[in-house]
Scaffold this motif. Structure first.
Motif, PDB file in Angstrom:
ATOM      1  N   LEU A   2      -2.572 -10.637  -4.938  1.00 33.75           N
ATOM      2  CA  LEU A   2      -1.154 -10.990  -4.898  1.00 33.75           C
ATOM      3  C   LEU A   2      -1.017 -12.508  -4.793  1.00 33.75           C
ATOM      4  CD1 LEU A   2       0.394  -8.469  -2.338  1.00 33.75           C
ATOM      5  CD2 LEU A   2       0.866  -8.601  -4.774  1.00 33.75           C
ATOM      6  N   THR A  49       5.673  -3.847  -0.170  1.00 30.06           N
ATOM      7  CA  THR A  49       5.063  -5.175  -0.263  1.00 30.06           C
ATOM      8  C   THR A  49       6.019  -6.225   0.261  1.00 30.06           C
ATOM      9  OG1 THR A  49       3.633  -4.517  -2.092  1.00 30.06           O
ATOM     10  CG2 THR A  49       4.056  -6.871  -1.853  1.00 30.06           C
ATOM     11  N   ARG A  78      -3.470  -3.119  -0.361  1.00 33.39           N
ATOM     12  CA  ARG A  78      -2.543  -2.522  -1.319  1.00 33.39           C
ATOM     13  C   ARG A  78      -2.692  -3.147  -2.703  1.00 33.39           C
ATOM     14  NH1 ARG A  78       2.285  -3.589   0.931  1.00 33.39           N
ATOM     15  NH2 ARG A  78       1.984  -1.868   2.341  1.00 33.39           N
ATOM     16  N   SER A  79      -2.792  -4.458  -2.758  1.00 30.40           N
ATOM     17  CA  SER A  79      -2.798  -5.152  -4.053  1.00 30.40           C
ATOM     18  C   SER A  79      -3.603  -6.433  -3.946  1.00 30.40           C
ATOM     19  CB  SER A  79      -1.369  -5.509  -4.487  1.00 30.40           C
ATOM     20  OG  SER A  79      -0.586  -4.384  -4.663  1.00 30.40           O
ATOM     21  N   ARG A  88       6.699   0.934  -3.745  1.00 28.03           N
ATOM     22  CA  ARG A  88       5.537   0.078  -3.501  1.00 28.03           C
ATOM     23  C   ARG A  88       5.976  -1.382  -3.402  1.00 28.03           C
ATOM     24  NH1 ARG A  88      -0.033   0.739  -2.641  1.00 28.03           N
ATOM     25  NH2 ARG A  88       0.435   2.801  -3.362  1.00 28.03           N
TER      26      ARG A  88
END
Length: 140
Positions: free
Chosen positions: A66, A23, A62-63, A19
């Motif tokens: 960030l 990223t 995804r996140s 992951r």
């Protein structure tokens, strides 16, 4: 039991690493397209903006949350001319694939629309009626 726990922890570590690599790869693509968006040529700027928004969306999905400012700065500090060219080629291939996917989707939707409009095609079902005989969703 101890082996099971160690196995699960090892799998989580590998997945987390993958992951993180995804990223980092996407941040590097973001850098590539951000640089393109500052190009002299209009076509390059347009492509750069499209790529920038695409990778911002991937990273957000995804996140959320960030620290993109620091991630971008860190990736830019590590970037060499050779790594930039490699990233540009990789990211360009990814965008080409996604562009083809979008074109294929457009063609498929267009074909469906033509099939619905073709002679002998079943007409669209009338809207369901709501209260007082008005179409569902119509202001009451």
């Amino acid at each position: 039991m101890k082996r099971l726990i160690l196995g699960v922890l090892a799998a989580l570590a590998v997945t987390g690493g993958a992951r993180a690599d995804e990223t980092s790869d996407d941040v590097r693509c973001l850098v590539v397209f951000m640089r393109m968006s500052n190009a002299q040529e209009q076509a390059s700027r347009t492509g750069g903006l499209i790529g920038t928004f695409y990778y911002l969306g991937k990273l957000d999905q995804r996140s959320r949350g960030l620290d993109l400012e620091n991630l971008v700065e860190a990736e830019m500090a590590k970037t060499t001319e050779a790594s930039f060219k490699a990233d540009a080629a990789r990211c360009g291939r990814d965008m080409t694939r996604r562009g083809q996917d979008a074109a294929d989707l457009g063609k498929a939707l267009h074909q469906r629309a033509l099939e619905r409009e073709a002679p002998g095609a079943k007409p669209a079902a009338p809207p369901a009626e709501g209260p007082a005989g008005k179409p569902a969703g119509a202001p009451q």
